[in-house]
Design an enzyme around this catalytic site. Sequence first.
Site, PDB file in Angstrom:
ATOM      1  N   HIS A   1      61.741  13.663   8.460  1.00 21.00           N
ATOM      2  CA  HIS A   1      60.570  12.789   8.480  1.00 21.00           C
ATOM      3  C   HIS A   1      59.918  12.732   9.852  1.00 21.00           C
ATOM      4  CE1 HIS A   1      62.028  11.580   4.571  1.00 21.00           C
ATOM      5  NE2 HIS A   1      63.185  11.246   5.117  1.00 21.00           N
TER       6      HIS A   1
ATOM      7  N   LYS B   1      55.710  -2.334   9.103  1.00 18.99           N
ATOM      8  CA  LYS B   1      55.133  -1.554   8.010  1.00 18.99           C
ATOM      9  C   LYS B   1      55.053  -2.365   6.723  1.00 18.99           C
ATOM     10  CE  LYS B   1      56.646   2.824  10.017  1.00 18.99           C
ATOM     11  NZ  LYS B   1      57.138   2.202  11.257  1.00 18.99           N
TER      12      LYS B   1
ATOM     13  N   ARG C   1      48.872   3.042  18.529  1.00 20.60           N
ATOM     14  CA  ARG C   1      49.151   3.712  19.803  1.00 20.60           C
ATOM     15  C   ARG C   1      48.560   5.111  19.736  1.00 20.60           C
ATOM     16  NH1 ARG C   1      52.868   7.301  17.891  1.00 20.60           N
ATOM     17  NH2 ARG C   1      54.314   6.559  16.279  1.00 20.60           N
TER      18      ARG C   1
ATOM     19  N   GLU D   1      60.497   1.837  -0.477  1.00 21.06           N
ATOM     20  CA  GLU D   1      59.273   2.119  -1.213  1.00 21.06           C
ATOM     21  C   GLU D   1      59.459   3.360  -2.062  1.00 21.06           C
ATOM     22  OE1 GLU D   1      56.187   2.769   1.629  1.00 21.06           O
ATOM     23  OE2 GLU D   1      56.958   4.694   2.298  1.00 21.06           O
TER      24      GLU D   1
END
Length: 616
Positions: A218, A116, A274, A183
């Site tokens: 999440h 990521k 995917r 982040e």
Amino acid sequence: MITSVLVANRGEIACRVFRTCRELGIRTIAVHSDADEGALHARVADASVRLPGEAPADTYLRGDLIVKAAVAAGADAVHPGYGFLSENADFARAVQDAGLLWIGPPPEAIEAMASKTRAKQLMGIQPLTHVTEADLPVLVKAAAGGGGRGMRVVRRLADLDAELASARAEAASAFGDGEVFVEPYVENGRHVEVQILADTHGTILPLGTRDCSLQRRHQKVVEEAPAPGLPEELRQELSTLAVRAARAVDYVGAGTVEFLVADGRAHFLEMNTRLQVEHPVTEAVSGLDLVAEQIRVAEGHPLDHDPPRARGHAVEARLYAEDPSRDWAPQTGRLHRLSVPEGVRLDTGYTDGDDIGVHYDPMLAKVVAHAPTRAEALRKLASALERTVIHGPVTNRDLLVSSLRHPEFTAARMDTGFYDRHLPELTAPTTDPYAPLAAALADAHTGSRSRFGGWRNVPSQPQVKRYEMAGEEHEVHYRHTRTGLEADGVSVVHADAGLVILEVDGVRRRFEVARYGDQLHVNTTALTALPRFTDPAAQHAPGSLLAPMPGTVVRVADGLTVGTPVKAGAPLLWLEAMKMQHKITAPVTGTLSELHAVPGQQVEPGALLAVVTETP
């Protein structure tokens, strides 16, 4: 031409891929760990191969064994499913090096987007390298994998180091890669994603949006397509950005580009190289079979259609074996029965009689409704879930029904903080007050052969039964009379071991009853038969911390020993179950008086982990 496919996965997604393969006339091959020897995906495949290994949770991460199995079983191609090795470029290369077709994107595209951090850099976004108070809140996130594992929201700078360590450990366990990054955390955003499909001839099609904002830890719980309430300009921007991301890495196959939408702006999150868990909602509104499209693209065929226009609306709910009222604790045990009404789509890797273990994700099934409008799809799915029969461990079914009917969700005003705001009201017990009586009357008909219920009092006195329902004890009284069973205030129309009909205020109600040992299911209500007298030896001291689930003690808080002062809510130890780490906190402020948990220890539900003696 592909004639035989091995699915390098398990459970629901393996069964899903096998279904399309059978429709296309393709032979199916499963792989399984020792724990999955009798699993549904291994039973429905044309052939199956055992993957040796001492740790069932890690077996599906052994790419070398899976490639060896594919070659031995005569597979032409390998489909990775999602999770495990589905976004592992080295595994994709190993499949291709063995002379097999890889039903997925090129390894180079996986490599570019699998991290990521690298994906964000590709899109011109830099992660935080130094966190200050002004940066809070922040999100710690695993660089590899997905599914909510290795993710933590940090709101206090003092918690950052501990959450980084926990996220690294969880990511390493789930994906074999402990890299994490930090982040900014966008509060109250919507999780919106774009499904894309690309071929080897340069065509990249955006197949519409999905909203996946209802999440816990999440991890998505409810998903829908198309994402409701988006301005057309923003919808077009999302599609353009998704195609741009795919073209930047020469993408091929099915993939998803994820965004956080807040204040009318799109924030790039990641690209999943995917098939997504929630792909069925896109299939419902597009009319496409995405697995079939993946196979055709892998065979080299060009995409022969334009982006389809969305037809109606589709909503998917993930049915988990977990208890939302107890911090989403995963549940295990025998799934005695799972039956979903007709008219909705069911994707599952379980069938009646299967065991739900501790090694894998607790998702039992995905239930999908499709209708002309969003309101109709929500109503259809909520009704189907409400009538779904689930006999076995506690699930999130009632939470799903309440969520689908919540005014904030029906008005499409939800965001990723939905459960943070509404969980208490959504998990309030919705049990039927007549369920204990129906259970007692069914028991009476069978002669009360449970280990608690064979006693009888004098004929003039009522019979008494005790049940636990939604954490509360209920005592039921009834009588045997010459005309049958009798209960105060209720007319017993019919009672046998499987069906009780009661008339209450002139209204007849049916109760279907099923019993498995001391566990009873009355319609959709679960009960536990209790002994006549409580066992004092079963009581634990105040401040006791009991294992909420079966799992492994992975960590004890630094410096924690008997005699250590602790504050209420402070994390004391961590359990790992189903590839997730669960924090066990101090129930009160006081002193740690007992510590029984040891890192590496396997514990069962209810095991005594520690005791905190409250400060007077």
